[in-house]
Design an enzyme around this catalytic site. Structure first.
Site, PDB file in Angstrom:
ATOM      1  CE1 TYR A 152      -4.296   0.677  -0.312  1.00 10.44           C
ATOM      2  CE2 TYR A 152      -4.383  -1.436   0.785  1.00 10.44           C
ATOM      3  CZ  TYR A 152      -4.994  -0.453   0.038  1.00 10.44           C
ATOM      4  OH  TYR A 152      -6.281  -0.607  -0.364  1.00 10.44           O
ATOM      5  NE  ARG A 183      -7.236  -2.936 -19.411  1.00 15.50           N
ATOM      6  CZ  ARG A 183      -8.015  -2.803 -20.479  1.00 15.50           C
ATOM      7  NH1 ARG A 183      -7.905  -3.631 -21.481  1.00 15.50           N
ATOM      8  NH2 ARG A 183      -8.897  -1.839 -20.548  1.00 15.50           N
ATOM      9  CB  THR A 202      -5.135   4.104 -21.486  1.00 12.00           C
ATOM     10  OG1 THR A 202      -5.187   4.180 -22.905  1.00 12.00           O
ATOM     11  CG2 THR A 202      -6.505   4.389 -20.898  1.00 12.00           C
ATOM     12  CD  GLU A 225      -4.560   5.273   0.907  1.00 15.67           C
ATOM     13  OE1 GLU A 225      -4.567   6.059   1.870  1.00 15.67           O
ATOM     14  OE2 GLU A 225      -5.461   4.441   0.708  1.00 15.67           O
ATOM     15  CG  ASP A 285      -8.704  10.649 -23.658  1.00 17.47           C
ATOM     16  OD1 ASP A 285      -7.735   9.879 -23.839  1.00 17.47           O
ATOM     17  OD2 ASP A 285      -9.765  10.298 -23.115  1.00 17.47           O
ATOM     18  CE  LYS A 304      -7.662   2.563 -25.320  1.00 19.88           C
ATOM     19  NZ  LYS A 304      -7.767   3.258 -24.045  1.00 19.88           N
TER      20      LYS A 304
HETATM   21  N1  DSN Z   1     -12.691   1.115 -24.629  1.00 15.97           N
HETATM   22  C1  DSN Z   1     -11.651   1.911 -25.226  1.00 15.97           C
HETATM   23  C2  DSN Z   1     -11.546   1.643 -26.686  1.00 15.97           C
HETATM   24  O1  DSN Z   1     -11.684   0.498 -27.063  1.00 15.97           O
HETATM   25  O2  DSN Z   1     -11.313   2.547 -27.478  1.00 15.97           O
HETATM   26  C3  DSN Z   1     -11.856   3.293 -24.917  1.00 15.97           C
HETATM   27  O3  DSN Z   1     -12.104   3.448 -23.569  1.00 15.97           O
END
Ligand code: DSN
Length: 421
Positions: free
Chosen positions: A56, A237, A228, A58, A202, A231
């Site tokens: 943990y 993730r 994120t 925090e 974003d 990707k």
């Molecule tokens: N779910 C993601 C995507 O597939 O683009 C976006 O949050």
């Protein structure tokens, strides 16, 4: 293909171990075209499965509410410094659990409930968390939404400016989940300055392309960058928020203690590894190859009579409107899945059909590029998609099984990172 040995897991929970093995086979044997997915490296996998799970933490490095942070502080600092270096930003917060919480933290930092916020409409290619009605961000804030032009599928900057000046949103989001074209961050920056809004890029979908120099960076034009990490960036993730120094405190306070508790240290470590990988020259080659593959695939689909939103792509993503093929997106997506080609059905701009049964299919090239497929393979991929969609329309299950076998053959020649050969 042999499954990765997970002896302890197999002994404790054979049922679960068998499912993991089945997923490994599925990911190995299929052509994964979902543009938001990828294959992480073995190093990222290993970092995310460590005893860092047990902690943990925090707070932030040097300012924790728990003792025993000697190593965790260094790990998080590594991730922060690598993010700052890679993206050329003053500040990075690597703790958001994923993209949606990262975006929620932005609202917490810059808006009050009931304030007006602005983003691209979900069916136009935006994201739920950009103020769309069914999301908390559209329920707790007053979301106004822009879209793309009907004639060319490109962002309608006249509409963006008009809406921003009329509605005076506190926050404007640019970026989304189904945008096949380069985002003009400078144009958004100008509008945000005129209207007095905080501008958020974003870049979840294109972070890896930005890191690899295959998409312009939003850094000079926006206040905050949300992304994120799993990707095109090819990490675990997770998510990050980045900004100029002036917004650092507000963002950090919003993530913790505003929204989250302890950071997921195993994810932080894997983010650090992915950022190191993304700083290598080979990652620039990867990012360029993702785009080259997408462009080649788009050309091959156009040659087979597919209707692509905006007429093609500049990035990793292609949005096909299957209306002219007379096959609904969901029917096509499910048939392609049976053919070993994994895609997702998606609305297209001005879609007359419903989101759960839309006209489009969304595809992308990050995963196949991670396996080493090149532009020379894109005609074959387009051919499989073409035959798969035709088979979906004709209800020809045998044709789908034939494609599945062909796909598995090619995939066997291109082992995926992180999967057993
Ligand atoms: N779910 C993601 C995507 O597939 O683009 C976006 O949050």
């Amino acid at each position: 293909m042999n499954a990765t040995p997970h002896p302890a897991l197999a002994a404790t929970d054979p049922e679960l171990a068998a499912l993991v093995g089945a997923e490994e086979r599925l990911q190995a044997e299929t052509l994964r075209l979902i543009p938001s997915e990828n294959y992480v490296s073995q190093a990222v996998l290993e970092a995310s499965g460590t005893v860092l799970q047990n902690k943990y933490s925090e707070g932030y490095p040097g300012r924790r509410y728990y003792e025993g942070q000697q190593n965790i502080d260094q790990i998080e600092t590594l991730a922060i410094e690598r993010a700052k270096g890679l993206f050329g930003v003053d500040h990075a917060n690597v703790q958001p659990y994923s993209g949606s919480p990262a975006n929620l933290a932005i609202y917490l930092a810059f808006a009050e409930p009931g304030d007006t916020v602005m983003g691209m409409a979900l069916p136009m290619g935006g994201h739920l968390t950009h103020g769309w009605g069914v999301s908390a961000t559209g329920k707790w804030f007053r979301g106004v939404q822009y879209g793309v032009r009907k004639d060319n599928g490109l962002i309608d900057f006249d509409q963006v400016r008009e809406l921003a000046l009329k509605e005076r949103p506190k926050v404007i989001f640019c970026g989304g989940t189904a945008l096949p074209r380069t985002i003009d961050f400078a144009a958004f920056g100008e509008i945000a300055r005129e209207s007095g809004a905080v501008l958020v890029a974003d870049v979840a979908h294109i972070a890896g392309l930005i890191a690899g120099g295959a998409h312009p960076s939003p850094v000079p034009h926006v206040d905050v960058i949300s992304t994120t990490t799993h990707k095109t960036l090819r990490g675990p993730r997770g998510a990050m928020l980045m900004s100029r120094e002036e917004h650092a405190k507000a963002l950090d306070k919003a993530v913790f203690p505003g929204l989250q508790g302890g950071p997921h240290n195993q994810t932080t470590a894997a983010i650090a590894v992915a950022l190191r990988e993304a700083a290598q020259p080979s990652f620039r080659d990867y990012a360029q190859a993702v785009v080259a593959n997408a462009k080649a695939l788009a050309e091959a689909l156009l040659a087979r009579g597919f209707d692509l939103v905006s007429g093609g792509t500049d990035n990793h993503l292609i949005l096909m409107d299957l209306t002219p093929k007379e096959v609904p997106g969901k029917v096509a997506a499910k048939a392609l899945d049976r053919a070993g080609i994994v895609v997702n059905y998606n609305t297209v701009p001005y879609d007359p059909r419903k989101p759960f049964d839309p006209s489009g299919v969304r595809i992308g090239t990050p995963s196949l590029t991670s396996r080493g497929l090149g532009t020379e393979h894109m005609a074959q991929v387009a051919d499989w998609i073409d035959r798969g969609v035709a088979a979906a329309g004709a209800g020809d299950e045998d044709a789908l099984l034939t494609i599945r076998a062909e796909v598995a053959d090619l995939m066997a020649a291109f082992p995926a990172p992180g999967l057993p050969v």
